[in-house]
Design a protein around this motif. Structure first.
Motif, PDB file in Angstrom:
ATOM      1  N   GLU A 265      -0.034  -7.851  -7.688  1.00 49.91           N
ATOM      2  CA  GLU A 265      -1.007  -6.164  -8.345  1.00 49.91           C
ATOM      3  C   GLU A 265       0.147  -5.306  -8.432  1.00 49.91           C
ATOM      4  O   GLU A 265       0.829  -4.864  -7.657  1.00 49.91           O
ATOM      5  CB  GLU A 265      -1.964  -5.885  -7.066  1.00 49.91           C
ATOM      6  CG  GLU A 265      -2.969  -6.965  -6.621  1.00 49.91           C
ATOM      7  CD  GLU A 265      -3.816  -6.455  -5.481  1.00 49.91           C
ATOM      8  OE1 GLU A 265      -4.842  -5.757  -5.553  1.00 49.91           O
ATOM      9  OE2 GLU A 265      -3.221  -6.257  -4.382  1.00 49.91           O
ATOM     10  N   GLY A 266       0.546  -5.238  -9.691  1.00 47.89           N
ATOM     11  CA  GLY A 266       1.756  -4.263 -10.023  1.00 47.89           C
ATOM     12  C   GLY A 266       2.922  -4.765  -9.638  1.00 47.89           C
ATOM     13  O   GLY A 266       3.304  -6.089 -10.031  1.00 47.89           O
ATOM     14  N   THR A 267       3.712  -3.878  -8.738  1.00 44.76           N
ATOM     15  CA  THR A 267       4.603  -4.660  -8.311  1.00 44.76           C
ATOM     16  C   THR A 267       4.791  -5.263  -6.775  1.00 44.76           C
ATOM     17  O   THR A 267       5.658  -5.935  -6.446  1.00 44.76           O
ATOM     18  CB  THR A 267       5.948  -3.504  -8.083  1.00 44.76           C
ATOM     19  OG1 THR A 267       5.148  -2.410  -7.090  1.00 44.76           O
ATOM     20  CG2 THR A 267       5.992  -2.746  -9.335  1.00 44.76           C
ATOM     21  N   ALA A 268       3.456  -5.272  -6.318  1.00 51.82           N
ATOM     22  CA  ALA A 268       3.334  -5.815  -5.037  1.00 51.82           C
ATOM     23  C   ALA A 268       2.888  -7.467  -5.257  1.00 51.82           C
ATOM     24  O   ALA A 268       2.154  -7.613  -6.209  1.00 51.82           O
ATOM     25  CB  ALA A 268       2.285  -5.061  -4.232  1.00 51.82           C
ATOM     26  N   VAL A 269       3.269  -8.015  -4.191  1.00 47.18           N
ATOM     27  CA  VAL A 269       2.900  -9.578  -4.082  1.00 47.18           C
ATOM     28  C   VAL A 269       2.362  -9.696  -2.764  1.00 47.18           C
ATOM     29  O   VAL A 269       2.759  -9.570  -1.671  1.00 47.18           O
ATOM     30  CB  VAL A 269       4.171 -10.567  -4.477  1.00 47.18           C
ATOM     31  CG1 VAL A 269       3.709 -11.900  -4.153  1.00 47.18           C
ATOM     32  CG2 VAL A 269       4.784 -10.212  -5.798  1.00 47.18           C
ATOM     33  N   ASN A 270       1.088 -10.246  -2.821  1.00 49.48           N
ATOM     34  CA  ASN A 270       0.430 -10.573  -1.503  1.00 49.48           C
ATOM     35  C   ASN A 270       0.048 -12.200  -1.308  1.00 49.48           C
ATOM     36  O   ASN A 270      -0.236 -12.813  -2.298  1.00 49.48           O
ATOM     37  CB  ASN A 270      -1.117 -10.105  -1.739  1.00 49.48           C
ATOM     38  CG  ASN A 270      -0.934  -8.372  -1.667  1.00 49.48           C
ATOM     39  OD1 ASN A 270      -0.768  -7.641  -0.883  1.00 49.48           O
ATOM     40  ND2 ASN A 270      -1.168  -8.078  -3.061  1.00 49.48           N
ATOM     41  N   LYS A 271       0.372 -12.614  -0.104  1.00 48.08           N
ATOM     42  CA  LYS A 271       0.132 -13.906   0.279  1.00 48.08           C
ATOM     43  C   LYS A 271      -1.113 -13.832   1.075  1.00 48.08           C
ATOM     44  O   LYS A 271      -1.457 -13.353   2.142  1.00 48.08           O
ATOM     45  CB  LYS A 271       1.361 -14.400   1.130  1.00 48.08           C
ATOM     46  CG  LYS A 271       1.231 -15.910   1.475  1.00 48.08           C
ATOM     47  CD  LYS A 271       2.427 -16.491   2.184  1.00 48.08           C
ATOM     48  CE  LYS A 271       2.332 -17.873   2.501  1.00 48.08           C
ATOM     49  NZ  LYS A 271       3.659 -18.342   3.251  1.00 48.08           N
ATOM     50  N   VAL A 272      -2.358 -14.483   0.471  1.00 49.37           N
ATOM     51  CA  VAL A 272      -3.595 -14.777   1.211  1.00 49.37           C
ATOM     52  C   VAL A 272      -3.737 -16.278   1.380  1.00 49.37           C
ATOM     53  O   VAL A 272      -3.951 -16.983   0.478  1.00 49.37           O
ATOM     54  CB  VAL A 272      -4.743 -14.133   0.095  1.00 49.37           C
ATOM     55  CG1 VAL A 272      -5.911 -14.093   0.853  1.00 49.37           C
ATOM     56  CG2 VAL A 272      -4.371 -12.843  -0.360  1.00 49.37           C
ATOM     57  N   TYR A 273      -4.043 -16.378   2.778  1.00 43.90           N
ATOM     58  CA  TYR A 273      -4.319 -18.001   3.084  1.00 43.90           C
ATOM     59  C   TYR A 273      -5.622 -18.156   2.979  1.00 43.90           C
ATOM     60  O   TYR A 273      -6.652 -17.225   2.756  1.00 43.90           O
ATOM     61  CB  TYR A 273      -3.975 -18.225   4.513  1.00 43.90           C
ATOM     62  CG  TYR A 273      -2.658 -18.118   4.983  1.00 43.90           C
ATOM     63  CD1 TYR A 273      -1.952 -19.234   4.779  1.00 43.90           C
ATOM     64  CD2 TYR A 273      -1.739 -16.997   5.281  1.00 43.90           C
ATOM     65  CE1 TYR A 273      -0.502 -19.486   5.144  1.00 43.90           C
ATOM     66  CE2 TYR A 273      -0.408 -17.081   5.526  1.00 43.90           C
ATOM     67  CZ  TYR A 273       0.206 -18.250   5.470  1.00 43.90           C
ATOM     68  OH  TYR A 273       1.594 -18.394   5.888  1.00 43.90           O
ATOM     69  N   LEU A 274      -6.145 -19.385   2.505  1.00 50.09           N
ATOM     70  CA  LEU A 274      -7.290 -19.861   2.145  1.00 50.09           C
ATOM     71  C   LEU A 274      -8.401 -19.466   3.384  1.00 50.09           C
ATOM     72  O   LEU A 274      -9.593 -19.210   3.283  1.00 50.09           O
ATOM     73  CB  LEU A 274      -7.635 -21.292   1.578  1.00 50.09           C
ATOM     74  CG  LEU A 274      -6.726 -21.620   0.485  1.00 50.09           C
ATOM     75  CD1 LEU A 274      -6.977 -23.054   0.178  1.00 50.09           C
ATOM     76  CD2 LEU A 274      -6.994 -20.575  -0.746  1.00 50.09           C
ATOM     77  N   HIS A 275      -7.959 -19.600   4.433  1.00 50.30           N
ATOM     78  CA  HIS A 275      -8.765 -19.498   5.795  1.00 50.30           C
ATOM     79  C   HIS A 275      -9.039 -18.193   5.926  1.00 50.30           C
ATOM     80  O   HIS A 275      -9.899 -17.907   6.640  1.00 50.30           O
ATOM     81  CB  HIS A 275      -8.322 -20.047   6.841  1.00 50.30           C
ATOM     82  CG  HIS A 275      -6.787 -19.461   7.376  1.00 50.30           C
ATOM     83  ND1 HIS A 275      -6.932 -18.358   8.247  1.00 50.30           N
ATOM     84  CD2 HIS A 275      -5.569 -19.834   7.198  1.00 50.30           C
ATOM     85  CE1 HIS A 275      -5.828 -18.079   8.446  1.00 50.30           C
ATOM     86  NE2 HIS A 275      -4.928 -18.908   7.930  1.00 50.30           N
TER      87      HIS A 275
END
Length: 236
Positions: free
Chosen positions: A141-151
């Motif tokens: 998202e823009g300059t941010a990177v998010n790690k989202v686990y499926l669970h």
């Protein structure tokens, strides 16, 4: 959020007036024109100054769905009708929502909220990107990177060509439409329940009537998906 210029099209005068009254309760929605049938509205809509349409389906001379198909770049649209059978056709042309008459003001409020989310995405003009991994997603998202686990995912919501990812902590937006998004996810973990929603199967708490419970929230269970959803939920 700027004021959104709205056009209402409905051949039933009293129903049109009632809908306009409900719309007028939202200070950021401004009704700039109102029409008895789609043909009368064409010249106005083609000026390109309309932000949002509220349109009936079955009308003289031209249906609401044919109206949108006739426009090269139609504004976002919320259909309001007595005909549930045209919902699939409406969502195929990227309707924001499909409401049945008589209009429930609370249901209309939800449709308007979904519309606001869509406009906020466009206004921010953030370049979203998404990468699928085995057990998680990488969302930029823009300059941010998010790690989202499926669970962590509770459910997914379609916003025209976008998909909103809902978790207990935060919501994310991706540029993938819901169908393409689901094609990349494990089939045994996520389930389509509506034209606009898919859920994480292990987050379902049960169902009641036409609603599915995810935590404290209820999501609509679409008629097309109902039988398969109830079978899968019953088996888990």
């Amino acid at each position: 959020m700027k004021n959104l210029k709205c056009v209402v099209i409905d051949d039933h005068r009293l129903e049109r007036m009632l809908l306009e009254e409900y719309i007028s309760r939202h200070s950021f929605l401004k009704i700039v024109a109102s029409f008895h049938n789609p043909v009368e509205s064409l010249d106005f809509i083609k000026k390109g100054t309309t932000d949002l349409l509220f349109v009936d389906v079955d009308m003289p001379l031209m249906s609401g769905i044919d109206l949108l198909k006739s426009l090269p770049n139609p504004p976002p649209c919320i259909f309001v009708t007595v005909h549930p059978e045209y919902a699939i056709d409406a969502f195929d042309i990227h309707a924001i929502d499909y409401l049945l008459k008589p209009v429930n003001p609370e249901r209309l409020d939800k449709a308007i909220q979904r519309t606001l989310e869509l406009f906020e995405i466009k206004e921010k003009a953030i370049q979203y990107s998404l990468r699928f991994e085995k057990d998680f997603l990488m969302i930029k998202e823009g300059t941010a990177v998010n790690k989202v686990y499926l669970h962590e995912i509770l459910y997914l919501e379609a916003l025209t060509n976008y998909t909103k990812i809902v978790t207990a902590e935060k919501n994310y937006i991706t540029l993938n439409n819901l169908k393409n998004f689901l094609d990349e996810l494990p089939k045994n973990k996520f389930l389509r329940i509506h034209r606009s929603y898919a859920v994480a199967i292990d987050k379902v708490k049960g169902f009641s009537g036409n609603d599915l419970r995810i935590g404290r929230q209820s999501l609509p269970l679409g008629k097309t998906y109902r039988q398969e959803v109830k079978k899968i939920i019953k088996d888990i």
